[in-house]
Design an enzyme around this catalytic site. Structure first.
Site, mmCIF file in Angstrom:
data_model
loop_
_atom_site.group_PDB
_atom_site.id
_atom_site.type_symbol
_atom_site.label_atom_id
_atom_site.label_comp_id
_atom_site.label_asym_id
_atom_site.label_seq_id
_atom_site.Cartn_x
_atom_site.Cartn_y
_atom_site.Cartn_z
ATOM 1 N N PHE A 1 55.040 44.855 35.323
ATOM 2 C CA PHE A 1 53.604 44.833 35.617
ATOM 3 C C PHE A 1 52.970 43.697 34.816
ATOM 4 O O PHE A 1 51.974 43.880 34.111
ATOM 5 C CB PHE A 1 52.941 46.174 35.293
ATOM 6 C CG PHE A 1 53.655 47.373 35.866
ATOM 7 C CD1 PHE A 1 53.384 47.791 37.161
ATOM 8 C CD2 PHE A 1 54.597 48.070 35.137
ATOM 9 C CE1 PHE A 1 54.032 48.901 37.703
ATOM 10 C CE2 PHE A 1 55.256 49.170 35.656
ATOM 11 C CZ PHE A 1 54.972 49.596 36.950
ATOM 12 N N CYS B 1 46.780 52.512 30.319
ATOM 13 C CA CYS B 1 45.337 52.626 30.499
ATOM 14 C C CYS B 1 44.962 53.993 31.072
ATOM 15 O O CYS B 1 43.808 54.229 31.431
ATOM 16 C CB CYS B 1 44.810 51.508 31.404
ATOM 17 S SG CYS B 1 45.499 51.522 33.076
ATOM 18 N N ASP C 1 57.994 45.559 44.031
ATOM 19 C CA ASP C 1 57.261 46.822 44.043
ATOM 20 C C ASP C 1 57.932 47.747 43.038
ATOM 21 O O ASP C 1 59.027 48.273 43.289
ATOM 22 C CB ASP C 1 57.295 47.429 45.444
ATOM 23 C CG ASP C 1 56.597 48.783 45.511
ATOM 24 O OD1 ASP C 1 56.099 49.262 44.469
ATOM 25 O OD2 ASP C 1 56.561 49.374 46.611
ATOM 26 N N CYS D 1 22.290 54.874 33.955
ATOM 27 C CA CYS D 1 23.451 54.051 34.274
ATOM 28 C C CYS D 1 24.734 54.866 34.151
ATOM 29 O O CYS D 1 24.866 55.702 33.264
ATOM 30 C CB CYS D 1 23.502 52.844 33.344
ATOM 31 S SG CYS D 1 24.896 51.746 33.636
#
Length: 428
Positions: free
Chosen positions: A287, A382, A335, A72
């Site tokens: 965001f 992230c 944006d 996997c």
């Protein structure tokens, strides 16, 4: 094939050998180990390789707990203890940031760890239902598009694991099974959601079979046909995932939702502590998504402006906030990579900012913040690589890193998240 000693790790969890010239990055190797390594790629400034045999193992090496670990492509780091994996990546990021910006030390805070292995409340399963081949439902294998058949996954929340055998039973029975692209699963706080992505219309027989399946397992089941989707069964009107202070988000299986519920709550709590909002503050949440941070922030400040690039998420976030009695959030679509749209936000009028960008980061935003009168910024990242890049304009203009810490959102994977509190030098 060569015998190599591993010096350290990089932020992705690859071993680094500096005795090799050029520097060698090795998948599957731990600091302090001696390994036989096969070089898989040679470039001018670095080489890449993979372990073929561990000659001297580090004490932090462990036996992977998943029976299909070697096949996997999901949990790449099950062979190393979690605490060591986080510690080594913190060391790697510490060295990288200090070297790039000439810093003596960084104010690292204790990492946010995931409390258990069965952490994942959201996933997407691939299907191989081609005629003449055994039916497979599971995850893509490492370095290929083949599907590893999964009957149980040790990192999925128990309710999703319990659903896997039922999916293995119903999906092969569908006449249109070859038209299923993927299956999305979500364990929300008030129920389970399943979405089947079809590439062509589903027959009435298949719809009836799936509806019975959804009723039996009490699922919110949707069929997604690309341009439109439809609900086959919905025991709850909205699936909901908790954020802080008893508030929640109305979500679907296709929304961006933090897959680790426990770490998400700890992350929100830490972000609010670090930002230290007061009653009079005006906070900009960039965001913002569906309002994961916006909702709890609104309980603590004068007003929040929540900005997101996807208009449907903004509309749903606003509706959800009003349903829960929160009316001091101004929702906007923009944006955030566009400097003209950023200018319209008038960043300078806000006291504090929270950033939670996608992997592309927030370089244009950080350029705007650098010269503003904002006092504090919490950056939730992230992707450490774009975070390090985005530090540039802030540090150049007199900001400092006041706190920084890692977050184990995805245990046993090469993915690592971090949070940083940025303030103007001299503050605090």
């Amino acid at each position: 094939m060569a015998s190599i000693t591993i010096d350290s790790w990089d932020p992705r969890g690859r071993g680094i050998s500096r005795q090799h010239q050029p520097v060698l990055f090795v998948d599957g190797a731990l600091p302090g180990e001696t390994c036989q390594v096969t070089v898989t790629a040679s470039k001018k400034q670095l080489c890449e390789g993979k372990v073929t045999k561990v000659l001297e193992a580090a004490p932090q090496r462990q036996q992977p707990f998943c029976p299909v670990f070697s096949q996997c492509g999901g949990c790449q780091l099950q062979y190393v203890q979690r605490e060591a994996a986080v510690s080594w990546r913190q060391q790697a990021l510490d060295s990288q940031i200090r070297h790039q910006y000439g810093l003596d030390t960084l104010p690292w805070q204790p990492p946010v760890f995931s409390p258990e292995e069965q952490y994942r409340r959201k996933t997407r399963l691939a299907i191989d239902a081609r005629k003449g081949k055994p039916f497979s439902l599971g995850f893509r294998s490492a370095r290929s598009d083949s599907v590893v058949n999964i009957s149980q996954c040790p990192v999925l929340e128990p309710e999703l694991n319990q659903l896997l055998p039922a999916l293995h039973a119903v999906l092969p029975a569908l006449k249109g099974r070859t038209a299923i692209g993927h299956v999305s699963l979500l364990k929300a706080d008030n129920g389970l959601g399943v979405t089947l992505r079809f590439t062509q219309p589903a027959s009435s027989e298949d719809r009836a079979l799936l509806t019975d399946f959804a009723r039996e397992h009490k699922l919110n089941l949707r069929l997604d046909f690309g341009e439109h989707s439809e609900s086959l069964h919905a025991p709850v009107s909205e699936l909901r995932c908790q954020t802080a202070d008893g508030l929640s988000l109305a979500v679907t299986t296709e929304d961006f939702v933090q897959v680790n519920g426990a770490v998400n709550l700890a992350m929100i709590d830490q972000a609010i502590q670090w930002l230290a909002p007061s009653d009079a503050d005006k906070v900009l949440d960039l965001f913002s998504g569906l309002g994961n941070f916006s909702l709890p922030l609104a309980k603590r400040v004068s007003e929040v402006t929540a900005v997101e690039g996807v208009s449907t998420m903004v509309q749903r976030g606003e509706k959800n906030a009003h349903q829960q009695g929160i009316n001091n959030i101004h929702w906007r679509t923009a944006d955030l990579s566009n400097s003209q749209e950023l200018n319209k936000l008038a960043v300078k009028k806000y006291d504090k900012i929270l950033l939670d960008p996608s992997r592309e980061g927030a370089f244009a935003v950080c350029q705007q913040i650098a010269t503003s009168k904002v006092t504090s910024v919490v950056y939730v990242s992230c992707n450490p690589a774009t975070f390090i890049r985005d530090l540039g304009p802030l540090l150049k203009d007199g900001w400092q890193i006041s706190k920084i810490g890692l977050m184990e959102m995805f245990p046993y994977t090469q993915h690592i998240e971090l949070m940083a509190l940025m303030e103007r030098a001299g503050k605090g």
